[in-house]
Design a protein around this motif. Structure first.
Motif, mmCIF file in Angstrom:
data_model
loop_
_atom_site.group_PDB
_atom_site.id
_atom_site.type_symbol
_atom_site.label_atom_id
_atom_site.label_comp_id
_atom_site.label_asym_id
_atom_site.label_seq_id
_atom_site.Cartn_x
_atom_site.Cartn_y
_atom_site.Cartn_z
ATOM 1 N N ASP A 1 0.660 -0.674 -0.317
ATOM 2 C CA ASP A 1 0.463 -0.570 0.005
ATOM 3 C C ASP A 1 0.534 0.882 -0.357
ATOM 4 O O ASP A 1 0.703 2.387 -0.702
ATOM 5 C CB ASP A 1 -0.925 0.196 0.848
ATOM 6 C CG ASP A 1 -2.514 -0.686 1.354
ATOM 7 O OD1 ASP A 1 -2.375 -1.164 0.010
ATOM 8 O OD2 ASP A 1 -2.710 -1.665 2.249
ATOM 9 N N ALA A 2 2.175 1.308 0.222
ATOM 10 C CA ALA A 2 3.082 2.349 0.696
ATOM 11 C C ALA A 2 3.808 2.250 -0.220
ATOM 12 O O ALA A 2 3.761 3.390 -0.708
ATOM 13 C CB ALA A 2 4.029 2.280 1.390
ATOM 14 N N LEU A 3 3.890 1.133 -0.748
ATOM 15 C CA LEU A 3 4.737 1.554 -2.657
ATOM 16 C C LEU A 3 3.646 1.903 -3.857
ATOM 17 O O LEU A 3 4.042 2.985 -4.204
ATOM 18 C CB LEU A 3 4.731 0.617 -3.064
ATOM 19 C CG LEU A 3 5.681 -0.172 -3.945
ATOM 20 C CD1 LEU A 3 7.163 1.067 -4.199
ATOM 21 C CD2 LEU A 3 6.094 -1.567 -4.362
ATOM 22 N N ALA A 4 2.581 1.713 -3.671
ATOM 23 C CA ALA A 4 1.055 2.180 -4.409
ATOM 24 C C ALA A 4 0.657 3.249 -4.163
ATOM 25 O O ALA A 4 0.769 4.020 -5.270
ATOM 26 C CB ALA A 4 -0.142 1.564 -4.069
ATOM 27 N N ALA A 5 0.995 4.373 -2.721
ATOM 28 C CA ALA A 5 0.658 5.694 -2.441
ATOM 29 C C ALA A 5 1.621 6.466 -3.290
ATOM 30 O O ALA A 5 1.997 7.500 -3.718
ATOM 31 C CB ALA A 5 0.694 5.603 -1.013
ATOM 32 N N MET A 6 2.798 5.920 -2.872
ATOM 33 C CA MET A 6 4.442 5.835 -3.283
ATOM 34 C C MET A 6 4.136 7.054 -5.210
ATOM 35 O O MET A 6 4.404 7.647 -5.596
ATOM 36 C CB MET A 6 5.544 5.102 -2.833
ATOM 37 C CG MET A 6 6.785 6.392 -3.610
ATOM 38 S SD MET A 6 7.327 7.777 -2.682
ATOM 39 C CE MET A 6 8.349 6.905 -1.137
ATOM 40 N N ARG A 7 3.697 4.928 -5.546
ATOM 41 C CA ARG A 7 4.034 5.827 -7.134
ATOM 42 C C ARG A 7 2.826 6.055 -7.500
ATOM 43 O O ARG A 7 2.878 6.895 -8.883
ATOM 44 C CB ARG A 7 3.636 3.855 -7.483
ATOM 45 C CG ARG A 7 4.435 3.248 -7.741
ATOM 46 C CD ARG A 7 4.695 1.781 -8.624
ATOM 47 N NE ARG A 7 5.666 0.926 -8.328
ATOM 48 C CZ ARG A 7 5.879 0.145 -8.636
ATOM 49 N NH1 ARG A 7 5.107 -0.375 -8.942
ATOM 50 N NH2 ARG A 7 7.261 -0.884 -8.811
ATOM 51 N N ALA A 8 1.735 6.683 -7.300
ATOM 52 C CA ALA A 8 0.490 7.348 -7.493
ATOM 53 C C ALA A 8 1.154 9.367 -7.261
ATOM 54 O O ALA A 8 0.711 9.758 -8.007
ATOM 55 C CB ALA A 8 -0.898 7.412 -6.240
ATOM 56 N N LYS A 9 2.055 9.366 -6.098
ATOM 57 C CA LYS A 9 2.431 10.521 -5.726
ATOM 58 C C LYS A 9 3.089 10.611 -6.741
ATOM 59 O O LYS A 9 3.316 11.651 -7.630
ATOM 60 C CB LYS A 9 3.008 10.432 -4.619
ATOM 61 C CG LYS A 9 3.679 12.062 -4.034
ATOM 62 C CD LYS A 9 3.384 12.223 -2.764
ATOM 63 C CE LYS A 9 3.880 13.396 -2.062
ATOM 64 N NZ LYS A 9 3.962 13.279 -0.454
ATOM 65 N N LEU A 10 3.985 9.976 -6.842
ATOM 66 C CA LEU A 10 4.901 10.171 -8.640
ATOM 67 C C LEU A 10 4.724 10.146 -9.297
ATOM 68 O O LEU A 10 5.201 10.842 -10.244
ATOM 69 C CB LEU A 10 6.422 8.470 -7.985
ATOM 70 C CG LEU A 10 7.116 9.233 -8.848
ATOM 71 C CD1 LEU A 10 8.482 9.901 -8.247
ATOM 72 C CD2 LEU A 10 7.875 7.997 -8.815
ATOM 73 N N SER A 11 3.484 9.909 -9.777
ATOM 74 C CA SER A 11 2.741 9.624 -11.501
ATOM 75 C C SER A 11 2.353 11.275 -11.522
ATOM 76 O O SER A 11 2.322 11.791 -12.156
ATOM 77 C CB SER A 11 2.532 8.586 -11.485
ATOM 78 O OG SER A 11 1.000 8.678 -10.649
ATOM 79 N N SER A 12 2.035 11.327 -9.761
ATOM 80 C CA SER A 12 0.890 13.453 -10.204
ATOM 81 C C SER A 12 2.480 14.240 -9.755
ATOM 82 O O SER A 12 2.253 14.784 -10.507
ATOM 83 C CB SER A 12 0.418 13.257 -8.850
ATOM 84 O OG SER A 12 1.210 13.202 -7.341
ATOM 85 N N LEU A 13 2.954 13.628 -9.400
ATOM 86 C CA LEU A 13 4.350 14.818 -9.572
ATOM 87 C C LEU A 13 5.499 15.522 -10.712
ATOM 88 O O LEU A 13 5.219 15.515 -11.546
ATOM 89 C CB LEU A 13 5.760 14.441 -8.948
ATOM 90 C CG LEU A 13 5.104 14.553 -7.328
ATOM 91 C CD1 LEU A 13 6.044 14.160 -6.433
ATOM 92 C CD2 LEU A 13 5.074 15.981 -7.456
ATOM 93 N N GLU A 14 4.715 13.666 -11.702
ATOM 94 C CA GLU A 14 5.707 13.889 -12.813
ATOM 95 C C GLU A 14 4.484 14.009 -14.299
ATOM 96 O O GLU A 14 5.322 15.127 -15.163
ATOM 97 C CB GLU A 14 5.830 12.207 -13.297
ATOM 98 C CG GLU A 14 6.694 11.581 -14.528
ATOM 99 C CD GLU A 14 6.980 10.094 -14.890
ATOM 100 O OE1 GLU A 14 6.801 10.126 -16.477
ATOM 101 O OE2 GLU A 14 7.053 9.971 -14.147
#
Length: 148
Positions: free
Chosen positions: A5-18
């Motif tokens: 879940d932490a990894l999915a949240a980090m990926r979502a945040k990273l994709s929004s930043l990207e």
């Protein structure tokens, strides 16, 4: 919270930043292209103006050289497109015709002197009497200039 879940949240945040970074980059590219286009347009306008000024300065220098190096307003000034006539030329032509003046045909020629006849002198009048009778000056010797 699990590590997935932490990894999915980090990926979502990273994709929004990207996505935000891509949008900002596109905005910067668009504003840079607009600035370059405006600069190019202004530079072309300024180049046309400077070209016209350069042509005018060259013409002014040519006129000054043609006038023997004398850079006066009459030699280097802009010639008006439409010259106005005030009618003085007609008056001058009439005077020239009456006096018998003719313009020289070439620069070395001289115009013929006007023919003049001496004025008749009335009998019994002397030089001093004529001058006193024709005097344009008024006699202000007896005038009190301080009286109001």
């Amino acid at each position: 919270m699990s590590s997935e879940d932490a990894l999915a949240a980090m990926r979502a945040k990273l994709s929004s930043l990207e996505a935000e970074n891509t949008a900002r980059s596109a905005l910067l590219d668009r504003s840079r292209e607009e600035a370059v286009a405006q600069s190019r347009e202004k530079l072309e306008k300024q180049g046309k103006i400077q070209g016209a000024v350069f042509v005018r300065l060259q013409e002014r220098n040519r006129r000054a050289k043609a006038a023997g190096g004398w850079a006066t307003e009459s030699t280097v000034g802009e010639k008006p497109g439409t010259e106005r006539s005030f009618g003085f030329e007609d008056d001058d032509a009439g005077k020239d015709r009456r006096t018998g003046y003719r313009a020289p045909a070439e620069p070395g020629d001289r115009p013929a002197p006007p023919k003049t006849e001496p004025l008749p002198v009335p009998p019994g009048s002397g030089r001093h009497r004529r001058e006193a009778a024709n005097s344009d000056e008024a006699d202000f010797a007896d005038t009190d200039w301080l009286a109001t």
